[in-house]
Design an enzyme around this catalytic site. Structure first.
Site, PDB file in Angstrom:
ATOM      1  N   HIS A 264      31.718  43.369  36.146  1.00 39.74           N
ATOM      2  CA  HIS A 264      30.792  42.855  34.912  1.00 39.74           C
ATOM      3  C   HIS A 264      29.302  42.735  35.291  1.00 39.74           C
ATOM      4  O   HIS A 264      29.050  43.017  36.117  1.00 39.74           O
ATOM      5  CB  HIS A 264      31.029  41.073  34.373  1.00 39.74           C
ATOM      6  CG  HIS A 264      32.360  40.465  34.628  1.00 39.74           C
ATOM      7  ND1 HIS A 264      33.294  38.771  34.508  1.00 39.74           N
ATOM      8  CD2 HIS A 264      33.108  40.867  33.667  1.00 39.74           C
ATOM      9  CE1 HIS A 264      34.120  38.916  34.044  1.00 39.74           C
ATOM     10  NE2 HIS A 264      34.598  40.848  33.239  1.00 39.74           N
TER      11      HIS A 264
ATOM     12  N   ASP B 149      45.947  27.190  40.766  1.00 47.94           N
ATOM     13  CA  ASP B 149      45.179  28.059  41.336  1.00 47.94           C
ATOM     14  C   ASP B 149      45.738  28.746  42.457  1.00 47.94           C
ATOM     15  O   ASP B 149      46.145  27.773  43.358  1.00 47.94           O
ATOM     16  CB  ASP B 149      43.771  27.843  41.554  1.00 47.94           C
ATOM     17  CG  ASP B 149      43.149  28.805  41.425  1.00 47.94           C
ATOM     18  OD1 ASP B 149      43.310  30.422  41.615  1.00 47.94           O
ATOM     19  OD2 ASP B 149      42.601  28.843  40.569  1.00 47.94           O
TER      20      ASP B 149
ATOM     21  N   ILE C 253      35.273  30.672  35.295  1.00 51.86           N
ATOM     22  CA  ILE C 253      35.573  30.232  34.002  1.00 51.86           C
ATOM     23  C   ILE C 253      35.681  28.782  34.464  1.00 51.86           C
ATOM     24  O   ILE C 253      35.705  27.621  33.857  1.00 51.86           O
ATOM     25  CB  ILE C 253      35.558  31.016  33.015  1.00 51.86           C
ATOM     26  CG1 ILE C 253      35.034  32.850  32.078  1.00 51.86           C
ATOM     27  CG2 ILE C 253      35.100  29.773  31.598  1.00 51.86           C
ATOM     28  CD1 ILE C 253      35.600  33.549  31.723  1.00 51.86           C
TER      29      ILE C 253
ATOM     30  N   TYR D 130      45.619  45.382  29.296  1.00 49.05           N
ATOM     31  CA  TYR D 130      45.245  43.659  29.472  1.00 49.05           C
ATOM     32  C   TYR D 130      45.000  43.016  27.903  1.00 49.05           C
ATOM     33  O   TYR D 130      45.662  41.887  27.919  1.00 49.05           O
ATOM     34  CB  TYR D 130      44.397  43.506  30.174  1.00 49.05           C
ATOM     35  CG  TYR D 130      43.157  42.627  29.896  1.00 49.05           C
ATOM     36  CD1 TYR D 130      43.505  41.085  30.712  1.00 49.05           C
ATOM     37  CD2 TYR D 130      41.790  41.999  29.316  1.00 49.05           C
ATOM     38  CE1 TYR D 130      42.669  39.940  30.592  1.00 49.05           C
ATOM     39  CE2 TYR D 130      40.863  41.077  29.287  1.00 49.05           C
ATOM     40  CZ  TYR D 130      41.351  39.706  29.368  1.00 49.05           C
ATOM     41  OH  TYR D 130      40.931  38.591  29.632  1.00 49.05           O
TER      42      TYR D 130
HETATM   43  N1  LIG Z   1      34.985  36.776  32.222  1.00 48.68           N
HETATM   44  C1  LIG Z   1      35.389  37.148  31.326  1.00 48.68           C
HETATM   45  O1  LIG Z   1      34.139  37.549  30.850  1.00 48.68           O
HETATM   46  C2  LIG Z   1      36.351  36.987  30.383  1.00 48.68           C
HETATM   47  C3  LIG Z   1      36.573  37.368  28.911  1.00 48.68           C
HETATM   48  C4  LIG Z   1      37.331  37.016  28.274  1.00 48.68           C
HETATM   49  C5  LIG Z   1      38.450  36.493  28.747  1.00 48.68           C
HETATM   50  N2  LIG Z   1      39.038  35.544  30.263  1.00 48.68           N
HETATM   51  C6  LIG Z   1      39.524  35.465  30.433  1.00 48.68           C
HETATM   52  O2  LIG Z   1      39.519  33.999  31.026  1.00 48.68           O
HETATM   53  C7  LIG Z   1      39.659  33.795  32.168  1.00 48.68           C
HETATM   54  C8  LIG Z   1      38.791  33.179  33.163  1.00 48.68           C
HETATM   55  O3  LIG Z   1      38.416  34.227  33.641  1.00 48.68           O
HETATM   56  P1  LIG Z   1      37.461  34.342  34.731  1.00 48.68           P
HETATM   57  O4  LIG Z   1      36.150  35.517  35.099  1.00 48.68           O
HETATM   58  O5  LIG Z   1      37.153  33.069  35.538  1.00 48.68           O
HETATM   59  O6  LIG Z   1      38.826  35.069  36.436  1.00 48.68           O
HETATM   60  P2  LIG Z   1      38.656  34.898  37.550  1.00 48.68           P
HETATM   61  O7  LIG Z   1      39.539  35.648  37.898  1.00 48.68           O
HETATM   62  O8  LIG Z   1      37.512  34.333  37.990  1.00 48.68           O
HETATM   63  O9  LIG Z   1      39.663  33.392  37.322  1.00 48.68           O
HETATM   64  C9  LIG Z   1      40.998  33.264  37.135  1.00 48.68           C
HETATM   65  C10 LIG Z   1      41.798  32.480  38.151  1.00 48.68           C
HETATM   66  O10 LIG Z   1      43.648  32.387  37.798  1.00 48.68           O
HETATM   67  C11 LIG Z   1      44.141  31.816  39.060  1.00 48.68           C
HETATM   68  N3  LIG Z   1      45.158  33.135  38.369  1.00 48.68           N
HETATM   69  C12 LIG Z   1      45.463  34.309  38.531  1.00 48.68           C
HETATM   70  N4  LIG Z   1      46.837  34.215  38.527  1.00 48.68           N
HETATM   71  C13 LIG Z   1      47.669  32.850  38.604  1.00 48.68           C
HETATM   72  C14 LIG Z   1      49.180  32.768  38.894  1.00 48.68           C
HETATM   73  N5  LIG Z   1      50.265  33.232  38.424  1.00 48.68           N
HETATM   74  N6  LIG Z   1      49.163  30.625  39.574  1.00 48.68           N
HETATM   75  C15 LIG Z   1      47.808  30.140  39.287  1.00 48.68           C
HETATM   76  N7  LIG Z   1      46.445  31.261  39.819  1.00 48.68           N
HETATM   77  C16 LIG Z   1      46.316  32.364  39.549  1.00 48.68           C
HETATM   78  C17 LIG Z   1      42.711  33.203  40.137  1.00 48.68           C
HETATM   79  O11 LIG Z   1      43.328  32.791  41.660  1.00 48.68           O
HETATM   80  C18 LIG Z   1      41.663  32.410  39.584  1.00 48.68           C
HETATM   81  O12 LIG Z   1      41.411  31.067  40.746  1.00 48.68           O
HETATM   82  C19 LIG Z   1      41.459  35.005  32.066  1.00 48.68           C
HETATM   83  O13 LIG Z   1      41.920  34.579  31.696  1.00 48.68           O
HETATM   84  C20 LIG Z   1      40.429  35.777  31.711  1.00 48.68           C
HETATM   85  O14 LIG Z   1      41.137  36.806  30.925  1.00 48.68           O
HETATM   86  C21 LIG Z   1      37.502  35.633  30.697  1.00 48.68           C
END
Ligand SMILES: NC(=O)c1ccc[n+]([C@@H]2O[C@H](COP(=O)([O-])OP(=O)(O)OC[C@H]3O[C@@H](n4cnc5c(N)ncnc54)[C@H](O)[C@@H]3O)[C@@H](O)[C@H]2O)c1
Length: 337
Positions: free
Chosen positions: A194, A35, A16, A146
């Site tokens: 997903h 990141d 996202i 979570y």
């Molecule tokens: N994908 C979904 O359907 C969904 C739904 C609800 C909420 N979310 C939330 O949206 C956000 C993004 O989701 P996504 O699907 O893109 O996940 P993703 O895993 O693709 O992206 C998360 C990013 O955060 C980075 N990251 C994780 N921990 C870190 C840290 N401590 N320091 C620096 N970087 C760090 C990872 O390397 C990754 O690039 C998350 O917070 C997730 O909980 C996602």
């Protein structure tokens, strides 16, 4: 009015985050991505004007150096772990990364007087809802680590508002789906849990048959219903939230969904329509903690942010995910662990 100062995007190399960074940078905003690439991919940041910094959100020294170098007006916080199942077996990993590590970020924001925070919250904060559609007044009672790790950060943000005037937009996403239609960036989680990419991977040979977890739910076709919100619509909501806060708007907590429920079987039909292939299926049992329906009432986001989902055709959403699967980059890091 669009903010001209720099914006720090944590987790901007993820699914996202990368779509949001692409939109924000395309609007001419100065974006700095932080990141640690534990799950992200540096080459999903495709705009050359974006500064990429490799590091973690809990690193005070790194954060201070970034806040000194850039005059950040706002932070958009995506960085987190997001595997619900893993959060049940490894709760401390989730509380550490999703709840504790952001404290460093907030401490440095307070130190530097940066007071606008856009947060990736989730419908998982509601747990098993007592009403559908889910409104922001629905009781937040998460059923896994979570969801709790995210809800706690919502509470922390509210406390920071009381204490030092932080304003936040807690965006509670439903099921993020789809990809950029040009196939240049997309969803690339490993493991992939997903539904849409998982079903497509059963066709590309990257995964085995799709197991449907429960076919006896009280829904029209017996399978679970979810609200699939296109990732580009999510990205657009972040731009709205940033402008809302930059223009002095109050903190908001809003659902980001379409308001339309789609079943597992409807997703499979959409995939078969887009690909012309038959999806190999295994009919399995229900999973613990999977509610039959999770659908948003997205009207508060429309009222407070002027945001609405615009990509409501699930076939087109699946088509965009398929474009990514067949795009130039996909195979390059599909095996990264
Ligand atoms: N994908 C979904 O359907 C969904 C739904 C609800 C909420 N979310 C939330 O949206 C956000 C993004 O989701 P996504 O699907 O893109 O996940 P993703 O895993 O693709 O992206 C998360 C990013 O955060 C980075 N990251 C994780 N921990 C870190 C840290 N401590 N320091 C620096 N970087 C760090 C990872 O390397 C990754 O690039 C998350 O917070 C997730 O909980 C996602």
């Amino acid at each position: 009015m669009t903010d001209t100062r720099a914006i720090l995007v944590t987790g901007g190399a993820g699914y996202i985050g990368s779509h949001t960074v692409r939109l924000l940078a395309g609007e001419g905003r100065k974006i700095v991505v932080l990141d640690n690439l534990v799950h992200g991919h540096e080459d999903s940041i495709i705009d050359t004007a974006v500064d990429f910094v490799l590091g973690g959100i809990g690193d005070h020294a790194l954060l201070r150096s970034l806040f000194q170098r850039y005059d950040f007006s706002s932070v958009v916080h995506f960085a987190a772990f997001a595997y619900v199942g893993e959060s049940v077996t490894k709760p401390l990993k989730y509380y550490r990364n999703n709840t504790a590590e952001p404290l460093a970020l907030l401490e440095v924001m307070e130190e530097f007087g940066c007071k606008n925070f856009v947060f990736s919250s989730t419908c998982a904060t509601y747990g098993i809802p007592d009403q559908i559609p889910i409104t922001e007044k629905t009781r937040q009672s998460p059923i896994n680590s979570y969801g709790r790790s995210k809800l706690m950060l919502e509470w922390i943000l509210a406390d920071c508002e009381t204490a030092w005037g932080l304003r936040s937009a807690c965006l509670r996403y439903f099921n993020a789906s789809g990809c950029a239609e040009d196939g240049l960036i997309g969803e690339d989680h490993n493991p992939e849990t997903h539904l849409i990419p998982r079903v497509l991977m059963a066709l590309t040979g990257e995964a085995g048959p799709v197991e449907i977890f429960g076919t006896d739910y009280p829904t029209p076709d017996g399978t679970c219903i979810r609200d699939y919100i296109h990732v580009k619509d999510l990205a657009a909501a972040h731009a709205k939230a940033l402008d809302h806060l930059a223009n002095g708007g109050n903190s908001v907590r809003v659902n980001l969904g379409t308001g339309v429920g789609i079943s597992v079987k409807e997703i499979i039909s959409a995939v078969e329509k887009v690909t012309g292939q038959t999806v190999p299926l295994v009919l399995g049992n229900r999973r613990a903690g999977d509610p039959a329906h999770l659908v948003a009432d997205p009207s508060l986001a429309a009222e407070l942010l002027g945001w609405r989902a615009t990509r409501l055709d699930i076939v087109e959403t699946v088509r965009s995910a398929w474009a990514w699967m067949n795009g130039p980059k996909r195979g390059r890091y599909a095996t990264k662990s």
